[in-house]
Design a protein around this motif. Structure first.
Motif, mmCIF file in Angstrom:
data_model
loop_
_atom_site.group_PDB
_atom_site.id
_atom_site.type_symbol
_atom_site.label_atom_id
_atom_site.label_comp_id
_atom_site.label_asym_id
_atom_site.label_seq_id
_atom_site.Cartn_x
_atom_site.Cartn_y
_atom_site.Cartn_z
ATOM 1 N N THR A 1 46.300 37.390 38.672
ATOM 2 C CA THR A 1 46.892 36.881 37.440
ATOM 3 C C THR A 1 46.359 35.480 37.214
ATOM 4 O OG1 THR A 1 48.893 38.199 37.740
ATOM 5 C CG2 THR A 1 49.052 36.304 36.261
ATOM 6 N N ILE A 2 45.973 35.223 35.980
ATOM 7 C CA ILE A 2 45.435 33.921 35.606
ATOM 8 C C ILE A 2 46.035 33.526 34.260
ATOM 9 C CG2 ILE A 2 43.387 34.859 34.467
ATOM 10 C CD1 ILE A 2 41.801 32.554 35.842
ATOM 11 N N TYR A 3 46.266 32.235 34.085
ATOM 12 C CA TYR A 3 46.794 31.728 32.827
ATOM 13 C C TYR A 3 45.662 31.046 32.076
ATOM 14 C CZ TYR A 3 51.409 32.858 34.476
ATOM 15 O OH TYR A 3 52.505 33.555 34.919
ATOM 16 N N GLU B 1 49.544 39.007 28.141
ATOM 17 C CA GLU B 1 50.882 38.664 27.663
ATOM 18 C C GLU B 1 50.904 37.202 27.240
ATOM 19 O OE1 GLU B 1 54.018 40.490 30.481
ATOM 20 O OE2 GLU B 1 52.248 40.085 31.714
ATOM 21 N N ARG B 2 51.589 36.933 26.155
ATOM 22 C CA ARG B 2 51.791 35.545 25.745
ATOM 23 C C ARG B 2 52.709 34.893 26.774
ATOM 24 N NH1 ARG B 2 50.300 32.909 21.658
ATOM 25 N NH2 ARG B 2 49.811 34.659 20.304
ATOM 26 N N ALA B 3 52.385 33.654 27.133
ATOM 27 C CA ALA B 3 53.185 32.887 28.091
ATOM 28 C C ALA B 3 53.316 31.470 27.524
ATOM 29 C CB ALA B 3 52.535 32.875 29.456
ATOM 30 N N ARG C 1 48.924 35.013 29.798
ATOM 31 C CA ARG C 1 48.881 35.474 31.184
ATOM 32 C C ARG C 1 48.037 36.748 31.200
ATOM 33 N NH1 ARG C 1 53.907 35.078 32.658
ATOM 34 N NH2 ARG C 1 54.543 36.875 31.482
ATOM 35 N N THR D 1 46.567 39.619 33.590
ATOM 36 C CA THR D 1 46.665 40.248 34.900
ATOM 37 C C THR D 1 45.657 41.381 34.968
ATOM 38 O OG1 THR D 1 49.018 39.712 35.060
ATOM 39 C CG2 THR D 1 48.198 41.432 36.536
ATOM 40 N N LYS E 1 38.148 32.330 31.942
ATOM 41 C CA LYS E 1 39.079 31.253 31.576
ATOM 42 C C LYS E 1 38.319 30.021 31.103
ATOM 43 C CE LYS E 1 42.410 28.156 33.836
ATOM 44 N NZ LYS E 1 43.478 28.107 32.868
#
Length: 170
Positions: A13-15, A101-103, A108, A110, A139
């Motif tokens: 998982t990366i933001y 997914e919006r975070a 986010r 995954t 990223k």
């Protein structure tokens, strides 16, 4: 195919400071993937049953597969078969899922690599080294406009394990 039988072997998982739409585009666009995936370019027919191909810089098909789930810009699942003679027969099917997914003000992402058979740590070592570099480069590309260049050696541990199984590798 019953994807419930597949067991996750690698999950990252990366933001990313981006939008779901831009992350989605980066995952499905040859122009983007070529920049962050070491020169490899994705070709994808965005429908269930559609083709998924990852071409090497020389134009050869390195990965082939089929779209299993496609829910833009939230989820993409494909079979993910490295085109080395005997590999799929020895190791079984593999699927890769991207969940977006919006975070808050970020996204986010995954990535899950799952297999229908249990694989040794030696076999999984290649993906465990490669995926973090690929996702980190994605990223960087989205946040700065430049991919992260990670110098990587061939995954010797994985290649030796495949050789012991009688699988020829490039």
């Amino acid at each position: 195919m019953n994807i419930d039988q597949f067991k996750p072997a690698i999950v990252y998982t990366i933001y990313i400071a981006s939008t779901p739409e831009k992350v989605w585009e980066a995952l499905i666009s040859a122009e983007f993937t070529r920049k962050y995936f070491h020169g490899f370019a994705v070709e994808i027919d965005l429908k269930v049953g559609g083709a998924y191909v990852l071409r090497a810089p020389d134009g050869s098909v390195h990965i082939s597969g089929e779209v299993i789930e496609c829910d833009p810009p939230r989820k993409l699942t494909t079979t993910f078969n490295v085109n080395w003679d005997g590999l799929a027969e020895q190791l079984g099917m593999e699927i890769v899922t991207y969940e977006i997914e919006r975070a808050g003000d970020a996204v986010r992402l995954t990535m899950t690599e799952a297999h229908e058979r249990q694989l040794s740590d030696d076999i999984l070592s290649g993906g465990r080294a490669g995926w973090p570099a690929i996702l980190s480069s994605l990223k960087s590309l989205l946040e700065t406009g430049e991919p992260l260049v990670v110098k990587m050696e061939p995954p010797q541990r994985m290649l030796e394990a495949l050789k012991k199984m009688g699988i020829a590798t490039p």
